[in-house]
Design an enzyme around this catalytic site. Structure first.
Site, PDB file in Angstrom:
ATOM      1  N   HIS A 266       0.829  -1.212   0.000  1.00 40.25           N
ATOM      2  CA  HIS A 266       0.000   0.000   0.000  1.00 40.25           C
ATOM      3  C   HIS A 266       0.870   1.272   0.000  1.00 40.25           C
ATOM      4  CE1 HIS A 266      -3.672   2.320   1.194  1.00 40.25           C
ATOM      5  NE2 HIS A 266      -2.768   3.119   1.731  1.00 40.25           N
ATOM      6  N   GLU A 267       1.791   1.339   0.947  1.00 39.42           N
ATOM      7  CA  GLU A 267       2.611   2.551   1.045  1.00 39.42           C
ATOM      8  C   GLU A 267       3.527   2.699  -0.169  1.00 39.42           C
ATOM      9  OE1 GLU A 267       1.673   4.724   3.160  1.00 39.42           O
ATOM     10  OE2 GLU A 267       0.448   3.342   4.343  1.00 39.42           O
ATOM     11  N   HIS A 270       1.695   4.557  -2.775  1.00 37.03           N
ATOM     12  CA  HIS A 270       1.751   6.008  -2.551  1.00 37.03           C
ATOM     13  C   HIS A 270       3.108   6.564  -2.983  1.00 37.03           C
ATOM     14  CE1 HIS A 270      -1.968   6.717  -0.408  1.00 37.03           C
ATOM     15  NE2 HIS A 270      -1.703   5.834   0.536  1.00 37.03           N
ATOM     16  N   GLU A 296      -4.946   7.590  -2.760  1.00 38.53           N
ATOM     17  CA  GLU A 296      -5.392   6.285  -2.263  1.00 38.53           C
ATOM     18  C   GLU A 296      -5.670   5.328  -3.415  1.00 38.53           C
ATOM     19  OE1 GLU A 296      -5.232   5.022   0.706  1.00 38.53           O
ATOM     20  OE2 GLU A 296      -4.470   6.902   1.495  1.00 38.53           O
TER      21      GLU A 296
HETATM   22 ZN    ZN Z   1      -3.012   5.165   2.056  1.00 35.43          ZN
END
Ligand code: ZN
Length: 501
Positions: A266-267, A270, A296
């Site tokens: 997830h990170e 980003h 997101e």
């Molecule tokens: Zn996030």
């Protein structure tokens, strides 16, 4: 460069430098700073944010901005300059409305309150955090009221700070549809949750080996270690100083392998966004992601649509087994894939399965709406929280650490942020559908070739930074604006299949 813009540039550079210093303190506070530093450091933060505000909100900048807005009409500005002016006008409107004394006081408050939240969560004591939360809410209501216009409600003002394309009516339409279609499905799936066994996930996983594997995963997805670092924090997050310094954190639990793996993916999503922003944009007001929702979408794209697929794991699963043979050598890939897609009742948003995730967001959205409509008091929040979990998911927290205190956001004053996660998740599905038409995504994943996928995202989304908003990006990319149906249909199709409904 326009002459007026040239005069504005030193002011922008100074503001960016102060902003970078504030970000660096934030990074430090969340990762390495000793616990006792909070009170003194918050004074430094207060002064820095005060200086930041003065560097932007002053007569010189006000006049230059006004002149530039006039020049804009005469088309004397480049597209980039126009985008910067638009972004600056937005921050101007936000910052100028707040009296400097209040802004400084608020920044000192949130600098302390995030620490107070962490302690209250650890001690499972909502009453220790409640007075701070009350103050933050009072500030946010006051700040929002300064900017209410065009028939917007105070909560819509806050929502607009994170995602300008979505107002309450858009979110209500999206969430009502989601609740109607997905809550019944979640309840059906919950009845069959035991058909998938993933007891392997809660065995003992050496933390150092988890860190090593997560680092490998980030690199596999394209995280550039020359321009990024990974640290640890209570709540994983991404922070960028500019496109050559992008930082992410991980969190590692001995008895939950998935938690660290999917946080890392997830990170990294980003981080890739920030690393791929064009060099001409970085360190300017448009040198970051288009919006929180768009951000997101990139993290959730990698976490769910890519990271939970068979194709993604096919070339790398062996490496995971090699890291933890004692736990995984008898777990075939098929079983692992079912495990990482298992739906089970869960109280913690960040550890929720893909199917029910958005319901966690809807609960927070509905509570935030109640707060800003003055329909609930701070003291009653835990009760309302628990009731909504009972109503929508059929489970309720037995303590506040796994209920009202679980998320860091409100302790920073981030009200209106949560819907971005749901918008982003839905945007990810929309982009994924389009991407599959343009390239053989499955094939690339099975070959362990992430590059074309990453480049597609870079060329169509990342490089533009904040020069376009969410709907502009979607329209240019997919030919249509936001449509939640892709997401809802994807969930219905995938989970009906997985659970043979
Ligand atoms: Zn996030």
């Amino acid at each position: 460069m326009s002459k007026t813009f040239e005069k504005l540039k030193p002011y922008l550079d100074k503001a960016m430098a102060l902003q970078t210093a504030r970000s660096l303190f934030e990074w430090d506070t969340q990762t390495l700073a000793p616990f006792g530093a909070a009170d003194n450091t918050s004074k430094v933060n207060g002064i820095l944010s005060d200086e930041y505000m003065k560097s932007l909100i002053n007569d010189d900048v006000r006049q230059l901005l006004k002149k530039l807005q006039e020049e804009q009409e005469q088309a004397e500005l480049s597209d980039l300059e126009k985008a910067i002016i638009k972004e600056l006008a937005k921050s101007y409107e936000q910052l100028e409305s707040i009296p400097p004394e209040e802004y400084k006081e608020y920044n000192e408050l949130t600098s302390i309150s995030s620490r107070k939240w962490a302690k209250a969560k650890k001690d499972n004591s909502y009453s220790d955090f409640a007075p701070y939360l009350q103050k933050i809410i009072d500030f946010k209501k006051k700040f929002a009221s300064y900017r209410v216009k065009d028939g917007k409600t105070p909560y819509e003002v806050l929502l607009g700070d994170y995602e300008e394309c979505f107002m309450i009516k858009d979110l209500d339409a999206f969430f009502d549809k989601f609740k109607a279609e997905i809550i019944p499905l979640v309840k059906e799936v919950y009845k069959k949750t035991d058909t998938i066994d993933k007891s392997y996930n809660s065995l003992n996983y050496d933390i150092e080996k988890q860190k090593e594997f997560c680092k490998y995963l980030s690199g596999y997805l394209g995280f550039d270690f020359n321009r990024g670092v990974i640290a640890e924090s209570e709540h994983p997050f991404t922070l960028q100083l500019h496109n050559h310094d992008v930082r992410i954190t991980g969190r590692y639990l001995e008895n939950n392998l998935e938690s660290s793996i999917f946080s890392a993916i997830h990170e990294t999503g980003h981080a890739l966004y920030e690393m791929n922003i064009d060099d001409s944009l970085t360190q300017t007001p448009v040198g970051t992601g288009a919006s929180m929702g768009m951000h997101e979408s990139q993290s959730r794209f990698f976490e769910n649509l890519i990271g939970r697929s068979y194709d993604f794991w096919e070339p790398i699963y062996e490496k995971l087994v090699e890291a933890f043979p004692e736990n995984l050598q008898n777990i075939p890939l098929e079983k692992f894939i079912k495990g990482i897609n298992k739906v089970s009742p869960c109280l913690i948003r960040t550890e929720a399965d893909e199917l029910s995730y958005c319901i966690h967001i809807i609960i927070r959205y509905e509570i935030e709406k109640m707060i800003f409509n003055n329909e609930v008091t701070v003291d009653d929040l835990p009760k309302v929280w628990n009731q909504k979990y009972q109503d929508y998911l059929g489970i309720a927290p037995t303590n506040d650490s796994e209920g009202i205190l679980q998320d860091i956001h409100w302790s920073f004053g981030e009200f209106g942020y949560f819907p971005s996660y749901a918008i982003g998740t839905a945007v990810a599905s929309q982009i994924y559908e389009y991407m599959k038409e343009k390239m053989p995504v499955s094939e690339y994943l099975r070959q362990g070739n992430i590059t074309p996928i990453r480049e597609f995202l870079r060329d169509n989304i990342h490089k533009y930074g904040a020069t376009k908003n969410t709907n502009e990006i979607l329209k240019d990319l997919c030919g249509e604006e936001f449509k939640p149906d892709y997401y809802i249909n994807y969930l219905k199709e995938k989970y009906s299949r997985l659970y043979e409904l």
